[in-house]
Design a protein around this motif. Structure first.
Motif, mmCIF file in Angstrom:
data_model
loop_
_atom_site.group_PDB
_atom_site.id
_atom_site.type_symbol
_atom_site.label_atom_id
_atom_site.label_comp_id
_atom_site.label_asym_id
_atom_site.label_seq_id
_atom_site.Cartn_x
_atom_site.Cartn_y
_atom_site.Cartn_z
ATOM 1 N N ILE A 102 0.754 -1.119 0.006
ATOM 2 C CA ILE A 102 0.541 0.107 -0.378
ATOM 3 C C ILE A 102 0.698 1.202 -0.200
ATOM 4 C CG2 ILE A 102 -0.215 -0.056 2.421
ATOM 5 C CD1 ILE A 102 -3.544 1.112 2.244
ATOM 6 N N ASP A 103 2.439 1.524 0.472
ATOM 7 C CA ASP A 103 2.958 2.439 0.004
ATOM 8 C C ASP A 103 3.619 2.151 -0.995
ATOM 9 O OD1 ASP A 103 2.559 2.914 3.043
ATOM 10 O OD2 ASP A 103 3.976 1.402 3.987
ATOM 11 N N GLU A 104 3.349 1.538 -2.003
ATOM 12 C CA GLU A 104 3.736 1.865 -3.614
ATOM 13 C C GLU A 104 2.494 2.211 -4.696
ATOM 14 O OE1 GLU A 104 7.209 -1.877 -4.033
ATOM 15 O OE2 GLU A 104 5.595 -2.525 -4.371
ATOM 16 N N ALA A 105 3.365 2.786 -5.505
ATOM 17 C CA ALA A 105 2.356 3.238 -6.719
ATOM 18 C C ALA A 105 3.080 3.100 -7.653
ATOM 19 C CB ALA A 105 1.468 5.271 -6.024
ATOM 20 N N ILE A 106 2.092 2.939 -9.060
ATOM 21 C CA ILE A 106 2.270 3.239 -10.272
ATOM 22 C C ILE A 106 1.961 4.214 -10.638
ATOM 23 C CG2 ILE A 106 2.110 1.783 -12.565
ATOM 24 C CD1 ILE A 106 1.409 -0.348 -11.414
ATOM 25 N N ILE A 107 2.799 4.781 -11.519
ATOM 26 C CA ILE A 107 2.784 6.373 -12.152
ATOM 27 C C ILE A 107 3.102 5.577 -13.692
ATOM 28 C CG2 ILE A 107 4.383 7.370 -11.407
ATOM 29 C CD1 ILE A 107 3.423 10.146 -11.467
ATOM 30 N N PHE A 108 1.773 6.350 -14.578
ATOM 31 C CA PHE A 108 2.548 6.112 -15.674
ATOM 32 C C PHE A 108 1.568 6.942 -16.826
ATOM 33 C CE2 PHE A 108 -1.323 3.342 -14.561
ATOM 34 C CZ PHE A 108 -2.455 3.881 -16.270
ATOM 35 N N VAL A 109 2.325 7.494 -17.875
ATOM 36 C CA VAL A 109 1.812 8.630 -18.633
ATOM 37 C C VAL A 109 0.468 7.888 -19.906
ATOM 38 C CG1 VAL A 109 2.690 9.857 -20.421
ATOM 39 C CG2 VAL A 109 4.227 9.480 -18.892
ATOM 40 N N THR A 110 -0.542 8.910 -19.724
ATOM 41 C CA THR A 110 -1.102 8.613 -20.881
ATOM 42 C C THR A 110 -1.416 9.044 -22.047
ATOM 43 O OG1 THR A 110 -3.280 10.076 -19.548
ATOM 44 C CG2 THR A 110 -2.877 7.120 -18.962
ATOM 45 N N ASN A 111 -0.945 10.654 -21.511
ATOM 46 C CA ASN A 111 -0.640 11.818 -22.531
ATOM 47 C C ASN A 111 -0.127 12.594 -22.446
ATOM 48 O OD1 ASN A 111 -1.397 13.526 -24.518
ATOM 49 N ND2 ASN A 111 -2.015 12.283 -25.686
ATOM 50 N N ASP A 112 0.686 13.114 -23.589
ATOM 51 C CA ASP A 112 2.324 13.797 -23.656
ATOM 52 C C ASP A 112 2.794 14.623 -25.007
ATOM 53 O OD1 ASP A 112 4.822 15.408 -22.331
ATOM 54 O OD2 ASP A 112 5.705 14.143 -21.916
ATOM 55 N N SER A 113 2.398 15.876 -24.571
ATOM 56 C CA SER A 113 1.954 17.212 -25.444
ATOM 57 C C SER A 113 3.440 17.446 -26.114
ATOM 58 C CB SER A 113 1.057 18.086 -25.387
ATOM 59 O OG SER A 113 1.989 19.142 -24.204
ATOM 60 N N ALA A 114 4.839 16.848 -25.147
ATOM 61 C CA ALA A 114 5.834 17.419 -25.934
ATOM 62 C C ALA A 114 6.544 16.284 -27.378
ATOM 63 C CB ALA A 114 6.998 17.286 -24.959
ATOM 64 N N PRO A 115 6.843 16.713 -27.844
ATOM 65 C CA PRO A 115 7.870 15.739 -28.776
ATOM 66 C C PRO A 115 8.514 15.060 -28.154
ATOM 67 C CG PRO A 115 7.955 17.854 -29.430
ATOM 68 C CD PRO A 115 6.827 17.835 -28.666
ATOM 69 N N GLY A 116 9.280 13.976 -28.493
ATOM 70 C CA GLY A 116 10.414 13.289 -28.004
ATOM 71 C C GLY A 116 10.894 12.366 -26.691
ATOM 72 N N ARG A 117 9.459 12.426 -26.211
ATOM 73 C CA ARG A 117 9.439 12.124 -24.846
ATOM 74 C C ARG A 117 8.001 10.731 -25.111
ATOM 75 N NH1 ARG A 117 10.881 14.863 -20.544
ATOM 76 N NH2 ARG A 117 11.243 17.168 -20.966
ATOM 77 N N PRO A 118 8.563 10.692 -23.547
ATOM 78 C CA PRO A 118 6.967 8.735 -23.989
ATOM 79 C C PRO A 118 6.137 9.261 -24.146
ATOM 80 C CG PRO A 118 8.829 8.437 -22.337
ATOM 81 C CD PRO A 118 9.607 9.880 -22.533
ATOM 82 N N HIS A 119 5.150 9.056 -25.445
ATOM 83 C CA HIS A 119 3.824 9.355 -25.429
ATOM 84 C C HIS A 119 2.676 9.095 -25.186
ATOM 85 C CE1 HIS A 119 0.653 11.664 -27.905
ATOM 86 N NE2 HIS A 119 0.317 11.048 -28.464
ATOM 87 N N CYS A 120 2.110 7.667 -24.924
ATOM 88 C CA CYS A 120 1.371 7.251 -23.599
ATOM 89 C C CYS A 120 1.708 4.982 -23.529
ATOM 90 C CB CYS A 120 -0.231 6.775 -24.820
ATOM 91 S SG CYS A 120 -0.268 6.291 -26.474
ATOM 92 N N VAL A 121 0.663 5.085 -22.813
ATOM 93 C CA VAL A 121 1.261 3.658 -21.931
ATOM 94 C C VAL A 121 -0.072 2.940 -21.852
ATOM 95 C CG1 VAL A 121 2.354 2.347 -19.686
ATOM 96 C CG2 VAL A 121 3.274 4.387 -20.572
ATOM 97 N N PRO A 122 -0.016 2.317 -23.468
ATOM 98 C CA PRO A 122 -0.926 1.403 -23.401
ATOM 99 C C PRO A 122 -0.915 0.066 -21.672
ATOM 100 C CG PRO A 122 -0.270 1.472 -25.154
ATOM 101 C CD PRO A 122 0.777 1.959 -24.619
ATOM 102 N N HIS A 123 -2.390 -0.295 -21.131
ATOM 103 C CA HIS A 123 -2.022 -1.033 -20.070
ATOM 104 C C HIS A 123 -3.440 -2.021 -19.847
ATOM 105 C CE1 HIS A 123 -4.181 2.662 -19.404
ATOM 106 N NE2 HIS A 123 -4.489 2.440 -18.850
ATOM 107 N N SER A 124 -3.391 -2.947 -18.719
ATOM 108 C CA SER A 124 -4.551 -4.249 -19.347
ATOM 109 C C SER A 124 -4.639 -4.773 -17.863
ATOM 110 C CB SER A 124 -4.634 -4.992 -20.401
ATOM 111 O OG SER A 124 -5.978 -5.923 -20.034
ATOM 112 N N ALA A 125 -5.797 -4.262 -16.975
ATOM 113 C CA ALA A 125 -5.639 -5.844 -16.249
ATOM 114 C C ALA A 125 -5.361 -7.148 -16.763
ATOM 115 C CB ALA A 125 -6.997 -5.922 -15.120
ATOM 116 N N PHE A 126 -4.738 -8.262 -15.582
ATOM 117 C CA PHE A 126 -4.383 -9.344 -16.758
ATOM 118 C C PHE A 126 -4.937 -10.588 -15.233
ATOM 119 C CE2 PHE A 126 -0.172 -8.484 -14.980
ATOM 120 C CZ PHE A 126 0.282 -9.419 -14.441
#
Length: 266
Positions: A217-241
Motif C-alpha cells: 500500500i506504500d507503493e504506486a505506479i505512475i504512468f503517462v497516458t498522454n504527453d504533448s511534448a515530442p520526443g518523450r514517452p507519448h502514452c502507455v497502453p495498459h491492462s489488467a490480467f
C-alpha cells in the motif's frame, strides 16, 4: 525474484466499425478482442522510468488509513498533487478526476459500483484530442501551456499478492499504427451516457510488457497516458490480467487510481 511470467492479455482485432466500450454495462461494448499470451517482465528486476518507458514504480506513503472514508478523496487528491509536483518539477498539477476504485472479479464489489471492474483489454485512457481538450479545460487561468502531461497513479489497497495486477507496455515499443481510436462511454445508472475518445491497441510482437508483483500500500505506479511534448514517452497502453503465480485464496485485488495533468508554462 520473478523475472518474467507469461499471461494472456486482450488486444483489439481489426474492425470495420469504431470500437466502443462502457464503464458499467459491458454487454453494450462494440469491441473484437484478440487475446494473446505474452511475456511480462518483472519491473522490480530492471526498474523502468517515466522518462524512458513512460512509467515507474514509486514509493509513496499516504496518511490515509481507509481510502474509502468520506474525507479520503480530498486528502488523497492533495497528496497526489504534491507528489507529482515534486517528482516532475511541473509548474502546476491538477487532479481532473475523482479517485476510481476497482475490484478484481473475485470480489463481491466488482461491478457493484460505478466503473468498478478491472479493464480487461489493452487501452490508453485518452487520445490526443481528448487529452488536449482536458488540458485546456483544467489549465489555471491566464496560463499559456508549453507542455501538458496526463498521468494515471495506480495503487493497490489490498495486501499482496495481487490476483489481478496491471500490465504496462513500454512506450518505446508502441508505434502510432498500433493505436486505434475508440469511444469510452460512461453509463452510470440514473444519468445520461457521456463519452470521450480513448485508444485501444492492436497486437504487435514489438510490444514489451512489464508488471510489478506484490505491491504494498506504500507503493504506486505512475504512468503517462498522454504527453504533448515530442520526443518523450507519448502514452502507455495498459491492462489488467490474471496473475498466474497468485494462490487461489489470495485477497481479491482492490485498487484506486487518480488521474492528473501536470503543466509546464511558457
Amino acid at each position: 525474484m520473478t523475472e518474467t511470467i507469461r499471461a494472456e492479455i486482450n488486444y483489439t482485432a481489426p474492425m470495420n466499425t469504431r470500437p466502443r466500450y462502457h464503464a458499467n454495462d459491458q454487454s453494450r461494448d462494440v469491441i473484437d478482442l484478440d487475446p494473446k499470451t505474452v511475456p511480462i517482465i518483472d519491473g522490480r528486476a530492471d526498474p523502468p522510468s517515466l522518462d524512458r518507458e513512460g512509467f515507474a514504480l514509486v514509493s509513496h506513503r499516504s496518511t490515509i488509513s481507509d481510502f474509502r472514508a468520506p474525507e479520503a478523496q480530498e486528502i488523497y487528491k492533495s497528496e497526489v498533487e504534491a507528489f507529482i509536483s515534486e517528482l516532475t518539477g511541473a509548474d502546476a498539477v491538477v487532479i481532473n478526476s475523482p479517485g476510481i476504485f476497482r475490484f478484481g472479479e473475485k470480489s463481491g464489489e466488482s461491478g457493484q459500483h460505478n466503473n468498478s471492474r478491472p479493464a480487461r483489454f489493452i487501452h490508453v485512457d485518452v487520445n490526443d484530442e481528448t487529452a488536449d481538450g482536458f488540458s485546456k479545460t483544467s489549465v489555471p487561468p491566464d496560463a499559456k501551456i508549453k507542455r501538458a502531461v496526463h498521468y494515471n497513479i495506480w495503487r493497490a489497497v489490498t495486501p499482496p499478492p495481487q490476483d489481478v495486477p496491471l500490465a504496462l507496455c513500454d512506450a518505446r515499443s508502441v508505434a502510432p499504427e498500433d493505436l486505434i481510436e475508440a469511444d469510452a462511454v460512461f453509463d452510470q445508472e440514473g444519468q445520461p451516457d457521456w463519452s470521450f475518445a480513448g485508444l485501444v491497441v492492436g497486437a504487435s510482437p514489438r510490444h514489451r510488457w512489464v508488471w510489478f508483483p506484490d505491491m504494498s500500500i506504500d507503493e504506486a505506479i505512475i504512468f503517462v497516458t498522454n504527453d504533448s511534448a515530442p520526443g518523450r514517452p507519448h502514452c502507455v497502453p495498459h491492462s489488467a490480467f490474471d496473475n498466474p503465480l497468485c494462490p487461489a485464496d489470495a485477497v481479491p485485488r482492490a485498487s484506486i487510481e487518480m488521474r492528473a495533468i501536470a503543466y509546464w508554462f511558457e
